[in-house]
Design a protein around this motif. Structure first.
Motif, PDB file in Angstrom:
ATOM      1  N   THR A 225       0.817  -1.211   0.000  1.00  0.00           N
ATOM      2  CA  THR A 225       0.000   0.000   0.000  1.00  0.00           C
ATOM      3  C   THR A 225       0.849   1.257   0.000  1.00  0.00           C
ATOM      4  OG1 THR A 225      -1.745  -1.168   1.205  1.00  0.00           O
ATOM      5  CG2 THR A 225      -1.828   1.230   1.222  1.00  0.00           C
ATOM      6  N   ALA A 226       1.985   1.222   0.683  1.00  0.00           N
ATOM      7  CA  ALA A 226       2.857   2.391   0.777  1.00  0.00           C
ATOM      8  C   ALA A 226       3.428   2.810  -0.576  1.00  0.00           C
ATOM      9  CB  ALA A 226       4.001   2.116   1.754  1.00  0.00           C
ATOM     10  N   LEU A 227       3.368   1.920  -1.560  1.00  0.00           N
ATOM     11  CA  LEU A 227       3.920   2.214  -2.889  1.00  0.00           C
ATOM     12  C   LEU A 227       2.868   2.660  -3.882  1.00  0.00           C
ATOM     13  CD1 LEU A 227       6.295  -0.884  -3.249  1.00  0.00           C
ATOM     14  CD2 LEU A 227       6.912   1.435  -2.525  1.00  0.00           C
ATOM     15  N   PHE A 228       1.612   2.681  -3.457  1.00  0.00           N
ATOM     16  CA  PHE A 228       0.536   2.906  -4.418  1.00  0.00           C
ATOM     17  C   PHE A 228       0.381   4.362  -4.832  1.00  0.00           C
ATOM     18  CE2 PHE A 228      -2.288  -1.072  -4.515  1.00  0.00           C
ATOM     19  CZ  PHE A 228      -1.186  -1.890  -4.399  1.00  0.00           C
ATOM     20  N   ASP A 229       1.213   5.239  -4.304  1.00  0.00           N
ATOM     21  CA  ASP A 229       1.175   6.644  -4.731  1.00  0.00           C
ATOM     22  C   ASP A 229       2.407   7.007  -5.561  1.00  0.00           C
ATOM     23  OD1 ASP A 229       3.097   6.548  -2.779  1.00  0.00           O
ATOM     24  OD2 ASP A 229       2.414   8.334  -1.693  1.00  0.00           O
ATOM     25  N   LYS A 230       3.117   5.996  -6.085  1.00  0.00           N
ATOM     26  CA  LYS A 230       4.379   6.231  -6.795  1.00  0.00           C
ATOM     27  C   LYS A 230       4.235   6.264  -8.317  1.00  0.00           C
ATOM     28  CE  LYS A 230       6.572   6.086  -2.864  1.00  0.00           C
ATOM     29  NZ  LYS A 230       7.092   7.329  -2.261  1.00  0.00           N
TER      30      LYS A 230
ATOM     31  N   ASN B 233      -4.051   6.204 -10.409  1.00  0.00           N
ATOM     32  CA  ASN B 233      -4.143   7.142  -9.286  1.00  0.00           C
ATOM     33  C   ASN B 233      -5.567   7.599  -8.999  1.00  0.00           C
ATOM     34  OD1 ASN B 233      -1.431   7.015  -8.766  1.00  0.00           O
ATOM     35  ND2 ASN B 233      -0.911   8.878  -9.883  1.00  0.00           N
ATOM     36  N   GLU B 234      -6.368   7.776 -10.040  1.00  0.00           N
ATOM     37  CA  GLU B 234      -7.747   8.222  -9.844  1.00  0.00           C
ATOM     38  C   GLU B 234      -8.545   7.161  -9.096  1.00  0.00           C
ATOM     39  OE1 GLU B 234     -10.819  11.001 -10.040  1.00  0.00           O
ATOM     40  OE2 GLU B 234      -8.685  11.205 -10.560  1.00  0.00           O
ATOM     41  N   ALA B 235      -8.375   5.904  -9.477  1.00  0.00           N
ATOM     42  CA  ALA B 235      -9.101   4.817  -8.819  1.00  0.00           C
ATOM     43  C   ALA B 235      -8.628   4.615  -7.386  1.00  0.00           C
ATOM     44  CB  ALA B 235      -8.933   3.528  -9.617  1.00  0.00           C
ATOM     45  N   LEU B 236      -7.347   4.878  -7.119  1.00  0.00           N
ATOM     46  CA  LEU B 236      -6.792   4.641  -5.789  1.00  0.00           C
ATOM     47  C   LEU B 236      -7.295   5.618  -4.733  1.00  0.00           C
ATOM     48  CD1 LEU B 236      -3.115   3.679  -6.647  1.00  0.00           C
ATOM     49  CD2 LEU B 236      -4.805   2.241  -5.503  1.00  0.00           C
ATOM     50  N   LYS B 237      -7.971   6.682  -5.152  1.00  0.00           N
ATOM     51  CA  LYS B 237      -8.523   7.622  -4.168  1.00  0.00           C
ATOM     52  C   LYS B 237      -9.491   6.927  -3.226  1.00  0.00           C
ATOM     53  CE  LYS B 237      -8.281  11.858  -6.956  1.00  0.00           C
ATOM     54  NZ  LYS B 237      -9.083  12.901  -7.641  1.00  0.00           N
ATOM     55  N   ILE B 238     -10.164   5.890  -3.730  1.00  0.00           N
ATOM     56  CA  ILE B 238     -11.168   5.216  -2.915  1.00  0.00           C
ATOM     57  C   ILE B 238     -10.536   4.424  -1.774  1.00  0.00           C
ATOM     58  CG2 ILE B 238     -11.329   3.018  -4.170  1.00  0.00           C
ATOM     59  CD1 ILE B 238     -14.377   3.314  -3.976  1.00  0.00           C
ATOM     60  N   THR B 239      -9.247   4.106  -1.908  1.00  0.00           N
ATOM     61  CA  THR B 239      -8.562   3.363  -0.853  1.00  0.00           C
ATOM     62  C   THR B 239      -7.609   4.230  -0.034  1.00  0.00           C
ATOM     63  OG1 THR B 239      -6.691   2.714  -2.272  1.00  0.00           O
ATOM     64  CG2 THR B 239      -8.636   1.284  -2.280  1.00  0.00           C
ATOM     65  N   SER B 240      -7.135   5.331  -0.603  1.00  0.00           N
ATOM     66  CA  SER B 240      -6.116   6.136   0.077  1.00  0.00           C
ATOM     67  C   SER B 240      -6.697   7.215   0.972  1.00  0.00           C
ATOM     68  CB  SER B 240      -5.179   6.787  -0.945  1.00  0.00           C
ATOM     69  OG  SER B 240      -5.897   7.646  -1.814  1.00  0.00           O
TER      70      SER B 240
ATOM     71  N   LEU C 162     -20.190  -1.533   5.425  1.00  0.00           N
ATOM     72  CA  LEU C 162     -18.888  -1.359   4.787  1.00  0.00           C
ATOM     73  C   LEU C 162     -18.074  -0.353   5.597  1.00  0.00           C
ATOM     74  CD1 LEU C 162     -16.870  -1.778   2.490  1.00  0.00           C
ATOM     75  CD2 LEU C 162     -18.087  -0.009   1.193  1.00  0.00           C
ATOM     76  N   ILE C 163     -16.879  -0.750   6.002  1.00  0.00           N
ATOM     77  CA  ILE C 163     -16.021   0.121   6.800  1.00  0.00           C
ATOM     78  C   ILE C 163     -15.054   0.892   5.912  1.00  0.00           C
ATOM     79  CG2 ILE C 163     -14.400   0.239   8.726  1.00  0.00           C
ATOM     80  CD1 ILE C 163     -17.245  -0.706   9.433  1.00  0.00           C
ATOM     81  N   GLU C 164     -14.300   0.185   5.064  1.00  0.00           N
ATOM     82  CA  GLU C 164     -13.371   0.851   4.159  1.00  0.00           C
ATOM     83  C   GLU C 164     -12.895  -0.118   3.086  1.00  0.00           C
ATOM     84  OE1 GLU C 164     -10.422   2.197   6.937  1.00  0.00           O
ATOM     85  OE2 GLU C 164      -9.113   0.472   6.553  1.00  0.00           O
ATOM     86  N   TYR C 165     -12.121   0.427   2.143  1.00  0.00           N
ATOM     87  CA  TYR C 165     -11.585  -0.348   1.025  1.00  0.00           C
ATOM     88  C   TYR C 165     -10.081  -0.547   1.187  1.00  0.00           C
ATOM     89  CZ  TYR C 165     -15.932   1.219  -1.321  1.00  0.00           C
ATOM     90  OH  TYR C 165     -17.226   1.495  -1.657  1.00  0.00           O
TER      91      TYR C 165
END
Length: 363
Positions: free
Chosen positions: A66-71, A89-96, A258-261
């Motif tokens: 997860t720590a690498l998903f903004d690279k 990056n646009e899709a990852l907003k739902i998890t970050s 649902l708590i989070e993604y």
């Protein structure tokens, strides 16, 4: 197939070892001490890893941490024609970002605990003062050092809120605590459809277990949570391509919250998932990337699983050990002292077993 695993987590190690068992795969990895071929390149160096993938004719790259998903791995690798399993990056907003995901969940009428976000400590503390306990307090962004905190008293809540703002968190989430089974459901998506992979139960991110889950519950989760998520993302022009985990609470009355993604398999879940699912994982990942996922499955529940498989995985200092005691399974969903007492009482356990369970968790 020539595969590159990027990451330094337990998930990177488990996936590398698992894929290396197939003699048809040549697996490279940035994680030392695995069965794969170690690549001595900093996992944050996206350009150098891209050049390595090109030079070594890598067919598939998987980013696990997860720590690498903004690279910008997705953008950099796909621009060079390399297949990589990671959402853009646009899709990852739902998890970050929890504020982004919670607003998305609420807007699309997916059941979630009552929540509020705060940008300053005083309003957050006042909200906590007037809340029914226990409550859950989280930083807005995913963090390796600051996670969800369950406060049973106002004093506990106040201290943790102040701590989060003192460590430069710009937003803090406070939500109601929902009592029930904590389950994470994993799907794989090509941006338009979702295929159910499997699920795990877990306790405080220390114990993961694969137990029985009836078809009605899976269908309910899919219809009420998973399908609305993927379809509404797609309708907003956001194509989520990759693994997506749904942290849920199944309440005693059957309601599912649902708590989070999560953007990939959790460290604690991945070994159990890989062992219990009968699938060619490398092919599954490639079908997802190239958009042929839907062509290979008749329904969202077509992936074969070993229904007789019972697996459990315990994470201790980054190392996994099998076969937790039965008492650990019993208390896995009780996160606070009072709720642990309630859970154990509901199970009708003898006092000696109850005492042993408390010792397991140092209570």
């Amino acid at each position: 197939m020539r595969i590159l695993i990027i990451g330094s987590s337990k998930a990177a190690e488990v996936l590398t070892n698992f894929l290396s068992e197939d003699e048809n795969h040549l697996v490279f990895t940035t994680k030392e001490g695995t069965d794969g071929n170690f690549v001595n390149i900093n996992q944050n160096d996206t350009d150098e890893l891209k050049e390595f993938a090109l030079a070594n004719e890598i067919n598939l790259t998987v980013v696990t941490d997860t720590a690498l998903f903004d690279k910008n791995y997705h953008e950099i690798f796909t621009a060079s024609g390399l297949a990589i399993l990671i959402p853009d990056n646009e899709a990852l907003k739902i998890t970050s970002s929890k504020s982004f995901s919670k607003k998305f969940i609420y807007k699309n009428k997916i059941k979630t605990p009552r929540f509020a976000f705060f940008e300053k400590p005083i309003p957050a503390i006042e909200h906590a003062r007037n809340s029914p306990y226990p409550i859950v307090i989280k930083p807005d962004e995913h963090s390796a050092t600051e996670t969800a905190y369950i406060a049973e008293t106002f004093g506990n809540a106040k201290n943790y809120i102040e701590k989060l703002f003192q460590t430069d968190n710009k937003k803090v989430l406070i939500e109601d605590y929902i009592y029930g089974k904590e389950m994470t459901f994993y799907i794989i998506s090509d941006g338009f459809g979702a295929i159910m992979i499997d699920y795990c139960l877990n306790y405080q991110n220390e114990l993961s277990a694969k137990l029985t889950c009836d078809n009605k519950l899976e269908e309910k989760v899919y219809n009420e949570i998973i399908f609305p998520t993927i379809s509404n993302l797609a309708s907003n022009g956001i194509e989520y391509t990759g693994i997506l985990g749904f942290d849920t609470i199944v309440a005693p009355n059957g309601e599912i919250y649902l708590i989070e993604y999560n953007p990939f398999f959790k460290d604690i879940d991945i070994e159990t998932i890989l062992k219990s699912v009968d699938i060619n994982w490398a092919k599954l990942f490639m079908d997802t990337i190239v958009g042929t996922l839907q062509d290979n499955f008749e329904s969202p529940f077509s992936i074969k699983r070993d229904n007789d498989f019972w697996g459990a995985f315990r994470l201790e200092n980054g190392n996994g050990t099998d076969e937790p005691k039965s008492e650990e399974i019993i208390v896995q969903n009780a996160k606070t002292l009072n709720l642990l007492k309630t859970k154990l009482s509901e199970e009708g356990l003898k006092q000696s077993m109850l005492d042993e369970a408390f010792k397991l968790w140092n209570l």
